[in-house]
Design a protein around this motif. Structure first.
Motif, mmCIF file in Angstrom:
data_model
loop_
_atom_site.group_PDB
_atom_site.id
_atom_site.type_symbol
_atom_site.label_atom_id
_atom_site.label_comp_id
_atom_site.label_asym_id
_atom_site.label_seq_id
_atom_site.Cartn_x
_atom_site.Cartn_y
_atom_site.Cartn_z
ATOM 1 N N THR A 27 0.846 -1.191 0.000
ATOM 2 C CA THR A 27 0.000 0.000 0.000
ATOM 3 C C THR A 27 0.884 1.244 0.000
ATOM 4 O O THR A 27 2.068 1.174 0.337
ATOM 5 C CB THR A 27 -0.932 0.028 1.228
ATOM 6 N N GLY A 28 0.296 2.368 -0.377
ATOM 7 C CA GLY A 28 1.072 3.593 -0.503
ATOM 8 C C GLY A 28 0.627 4.669 0.468
ATOM 9 O O GLY A 28 -0.555 4.788 0.785
ATOM 10 N N VAL A 29 1.596 5.466 0.918
ATOM 11 C CA VAL A 29 1.331 6.652 1.733
ATOM 12 C C VAL A 29 2.033 7.833 1.076
ATOM 13 O O VAL A 29 3.242 7.775 0.828
ATOM 14 C CB VAL A 29 1.829 6.488 3.185
ATOM 15 N N PHE A 30 1.261 8.870 0.773
ATOM 16 C CA PHE A 30 1.803 10.099 0.197
ATOM 17 C C PHE A 30 1.893 11.121 1.327
ATOM 18 O O PHE A 30 0.876 11.575 1.851
ATOM 19 C CB PHE A 30 0.894 10.599 -0.921
ATOM 20 N N ALA A 31 3.135 11.446 1.741
ATOM 21 C CA ALA A 31 3.360 12.290 2.905
ATOM 22 C C ALA A 31 4.005 13.603 2.491
ATOM 23 O O ALA A 31 4.951 13.624 1.694
ATOM 24 C CB ALA A 31 4.239 11.562 3.918
ATOM 25 N N ALA A 32 3.517 14.706 3.040
ATOM 26 C CA ALA A 32 4.054 16.021 2.702
ATOM 27 C C ALA A 32 3.654 17.020 3.775
ATOM 28 O O ALA A 32 2.742 16.779 4.573
ATOM 29 C CB ALA A 32 3.533 16.473 1.340
ATOM 30 N N GLN A 33 4.347 18.167 3.790
ATOM 31 C CA GLN A 33 3.959 19.241 4.697
ATOM 32 C C GLN A 33 2.624 19.859 4.273
ATOM 33 O O GLN A 33 1.868 20.344 5.100
ATOM 34 C CB GLN A 33 5.031 20.319 4.714
ATOM 35 N N GLU A 34 2.394 19.846 2.967
ATOM 36 C CA GLU A 34 1.152 20.388 2.409
ATOM 37 C C GLU A 34 0.769 19.547 1.207
ATOM 38 O O GLU A 34 1.624 19.255 0.368
ATOM 39 C CB GLU A 34 1.365 21.844 1.988
ATOM 40 N N ILE A 35 -0.479 19.133 1.111
ATOM 41 C CA ILE A 35 -0.946 18.318 -0.008
ATOM 42 C C ILE A 35 -2.055 19.073 -0.731
ATOM 43 O O ILE A 35 -3.062 19.446 -0.124
ATOM 44 C CB ILE A 35 -1.452 16.940 0.465
ATOM 45 N N LYS A 36 -1.851 19.312 -2.025
ATOM 46 C CA LYS A 36 -2.833 20.051 -2.805
ATOM 47 C C LYS A 36 -4.112 19.234 -2.965
ATOM 48 O O LYS A 36 -4.065 17.997 -3.037
ATOM 49 C CB LYS A 36 -2.261 20.411 -4.178
ATOM 50 N N PRO A 37 -5.269 19.899 -3.009
ATOM 51 C CA PRO A 37 -6.542 19.174 -3.096
ATOM 52 C C PRO A 37 -6.614 18.210 -4.273
ATOM 53 O O PRO A 37 -7.122 17.088 -4.138
ATOM 54 C CB PRO A 37 -7.579 20.298 -3.238
ATOM 55 N N GLN A 38 -6.096 18.639 -5.451
ATOM 56 C CA GLN A 38 -6.143 17.757 -6.623
ATOM 57 C C GLN A 38 -5.310 16.502 -6.392
ATOM 58 O O GLN A 38 -5.691 15.404 -6.808
ATOM 59 C CB GLN A 38 -5.647 18.490 -7.870
ATOM 60 N N ALA A 39 -4.153 16.671 -5.722
ATOM 61 C CA ALA A 39 -3.290 15.524 -5.446
ATOM 62 C C ALA A 39 -3.963 14.581 -4.455
ATOM 63 O O ALA A 39 -3.889 13.354 -4.592
ATOM 64 C CB ALA A 39 -1.948 16.001 -4.906
ATOM 65 N N ARG A 40 -4.626 15.133 -3.449
ATOM 66 C CA ARG A 40 -5.326 14.303 -2.467
ATOM 67 C C ARG A 40 -6.444 13.486 -3.143
ATOM 68 O O ARG A 40 -6.617 12.294 -2.867
ATOM 69 C CB ARG A 40 -5.896 15.170 -1.348
#
Length: 231
Positions: A189-202
């Motif tokens: 499974t994948g986890v996309f981690a960031a300080q800020e995640i853009k709505p389109q990316a989410r």
């Protein structure tokens, strides 16, 4: 990579439908099978695209299409969803292929590299029971930032960014596609981690079953926030 500049129209059919009327565009065909449609504007983002795994077939136009000026019909079909991208070619202005070799991957800046180190040390931020396998787990197309296991012992691939956008989700998607072919790792499974995640990316990540995690860099570094204290 193959680069084609052509007068074309484009139709996409799948979870949503979209149409690009006749215009001159750049068609980019990558070695991973992806096809991207670009205009001379809009920065890096394509007007439409098909991500791998997908297949491209080229057909002769039907009589009525030929009468309208179409010379080729490209059909790009996604292997898992059956989504279809149809490119109707009227005139090819340029067609060239280039071997770009193996890309070393994006070099992390200081903050991203430090985020990776901190998350590896604080792997419990992924969830209770998670354990670290290793940082920079190498795949055929580059290293995944972190490989971990969840409380049930299943593999978890983590991609880290300062600001999470669609490109980062696409990158993690490619890693997951390869890693899930390895019987010693699958299911991954994948986890996309960031300080800020853009709505389109989410939205894209959640559509692909990828979990999003927003990281507090200051808290991970142990920096005291005076504004949140009573005394």
């Amino acid at each position: 990579m193959r680069l084609v500049i052509a007068k074309c129209s484009v139709d996409y059919a799948g979870r949503l439908s979209a149409h690009l009327p006749l215009a001159t565009r750049l068609l980019m065909l990558k070695s991973d099978g992806s096809v991207l449609i670009h205009s001379d504007g809009g920065s890096y983002k394509p007007l439409n695209w098909m991500s791998p795994p997908c297949t491209l077939s080229v057909a002769e136009p039907e009589p009525e299409q030929a009468e309208a000026g179409i010379t080729q019909v490209w059909k790009v079909t996604h292997a898992k969803t059956a989504d279809l991208l149809v490119v109707s070619i009227y005139d090819v202005l340029h067609d060239s292929a280039h071997d770009l070799g193996v890309d070393p991957g994006l070099q992390k800046d200081g903050v991203e590299a430090h985020l990776q180190k901190l998350l590896a040390e604080q792997i419990e931020l992924l969830g209770d029971g998670h354990t670290l396998v290793r940082r920079e787990y190498m795949t055929a197309i580059g290293p995944v930032d972190i490989l971990a296991r969840d409380a049930a012992g299943k593999s978890v691939a983590v991609e880290l960014k300062r600001r999470g956008d669609i490109d980062g989700v696409e990158q993690l998607t490619r890693y997951l596609e390869l890693m899930n072919r390895d019987p010693h790792l699958a299911p991954v499974t994948g986890v996309f981690a960031a300080q800020e995640i853009k709505p389109q990316a989410r939205t894209l990540a959640e559509d692909r079953g990828i979990r999003c995690l927003v990281l507090d860099y200051d808290a991970m570094r142990g920096i005291d926030d005076g504004h949140s204290r009573l005394f």
